[in-house]
Design an enzyme around this catalytic site. Structure first.
Site, PDB file in Angstrom:
ATOM      1  N   GLY A 311      -7.670  -7.375   2.937  1.00 59.99           N
ATOM      2  CA  GLY A 311      -8.170  -7.903   4.022  1.00 59.99           C
ATOM      3  C   GLY A 311      -8.345  -9.459   3.837  1.00 59.99           C
ATOM      4  O   GLY A 311      -7.756 -10.153   3.098  1.00 59.99           O
ATOM      5  N   GLU A 312      -9.309 -10.036   4.605  1.00 63.01           N
ATOM      6  CA  GLU A 312      -9.615 -11.545   4.807  1.00 63.01           C
ATOM      7  C   GLU A 312      -8.338 -12.241   5.570  1.00 63.01           C
ATOM      8  O   GLU A 312      -8.656 -13.255   5.740  1.00 63.01           O
ATOM      9  CB  GLU A 312      -9.771 -12.109   3.424  1.00 63.01           C
ATOM     10  CG  GLU A 312     -10.858 -11.476   2.404  1.00 63.01           C
ATOM     11  CD  GLU A 312     -10.989 -12.092   1.243  1.00 63.01           C
ATOM     12  OE1 GLU A 312     -10.074 -13.096   0.987  1.00 63.01           O
ATOM     13  OE2 GLU A 312     -11.563 -11.791   0.327  1.00 63.01           O
TER      14      GLU A 312
END
Length: 347
Positions: A311-312
């Site tokens: 993610g991120e």
């Protein structure tokens, strides 16, 4: 709060699409030899409305929020990791921070509802609706008003950012659970098929997570409309990203999806404005099992498959050079005519 979901017109322009394809086909290469990069170039030109697309001032927007459902043990990490990772983003030490620097992406981190008070600083926007959502297995994660506020926040912050491309990132312990439930509800998928390991649950942890998510879905079985489902099951960061996506689509910016959670925000936005997906590029397919299902529902083919599950916005940043390359192929690669190269003999 009252807000208006912006219009997202159809991008159907047969003449532009034909012109873009003609340009690609006329480059010094066999027809189709650059594979999916050619289709990407046509898509980018179609989104930006030009046969000479150029990507300017790309914005990586990472939205963060906590989830009350995390208290039910649906993640391998404690909720405190959300705010700790936000600090890591801002300090420049996270994967997305490194990749954003590498590729010249402006990084904006948004506190949409983290259970922590951050000191103001450059690169951080405080758009906190509340200190985390409620536990969706007990009550709606958000009130309708909170959900609308988060969406409006996303629309407003995107309007204030420059450029013609936005890359979607997120952080929130428990948000793979919210994404799985949104996929199950909005796309009518089986929750077990939508649910994976998230941050790294073992088999026992995954079984527990599926049980908790089934219970939450049953509790909110009447929340079927997109905004009702988002309020009941989602997170502040996902709702804020829905606003970002809607505004970006309205402004005809290129929208680069990261992984499962960012794609879930696009799923909600697409349910509200179906033409949203035509402005989107899927960066990659994560190992989270629901992501493949979700991309299929959206009709998007990922550019990369690297077995990511971070993610991120990390996958979106990794795919970014491919978008730049597709634009440069259109603008800088010679045609057969300009290079004096003989075309393929079709006889």
């Amino acid at each position: 709060m009252t807000f208006e979901i912006p219009a997202v017109p159809d991008l159907d322009d047969a003449a532009l699409s034909a012109r873009l394809q003609h340009l690609i086909d006329g480059k010094t290469k066999p027809l189709g030899a650059l594979g999916r990069l050619e289709a990407l170039a046509v898509r980018l030109g179609s989104i930006l409305g030009t046969d000479a697309p150029s990507l300017t001032a790309p914005q990586m927007v990472v939205c963060a929020g906590d989830h009350g459902l995390a208290a039910r043990g649906v993640s391998a990490y404690p909720s405190d990791v959300t705010w700790q990772m936000v600090e890591n983003f801002l300090a420049g030490g996270a994967a997305v921070s490194v990749l954003a620097r590498q590729h010249g992406l402006a990084l904006t981190v948004v506190d949409c509802g983290v259970r922590h008070d951050f000191a103001p600083r450059d690169g951080l926007l405080i758009r906190k609706v509340a200190a985390g959502t409620a536990d969706a297995s007990v009550e709606p994660a958000m009130t309708a008003e909170q959900c609308r506020t988060a969406i409006a926040n996303g629309m407003a912050l995107l309007r204030d950012l420059p450029g013609n491309a936005v890359l979607l990132g997120e952080m929130g312990i428990g948000n793979s659970s919210a994404a799985a439930m949104l996929l199950a509800r909005i796309a009518d998928q089986d929750i077990d098929a939508c649910t994976g390991a998230g941050t790294g649950l073992d088999a026992t942890g995954r079984a527990h997570k599926r049980m908790v998510l089934r219970q939450a879905l049953e509790r909110h079985d009447g929340a079927t409309a997109p905004l009702d489902a988002l309020a009941a099951l989602g997170g502040f960061e996902i709702a804020t990203l829905v606003g970002v996506v809607l505004q970006a689509a309205h402004e005809r910016r290129v929208i680069v999806l990261d992984g499962f959670i960012a794609s879930a925000a696009v799923l909600v936005a697409q349910a509200l404005r179906p033409q949203v997906v035509h402005r989107c590029v899927a960066a990659h397919e994560s190992v989270e099992p629901g992501h493949r299902l979700l991309l299929n529902v959206l009709g998007l083919e990922p550019l990369l498959q690297l077995d990511l599950r971070l993610g991120e916005g990390s996958g979106a940043a990794l795919a970014w050079p491919l978008l730049e390359s597709a634009c440069r192929i259109l603008s800088e690669m010679a045609s057969f005519e300009s290079a004096g190269v003989s075309k393929q003999d079709k006889s």
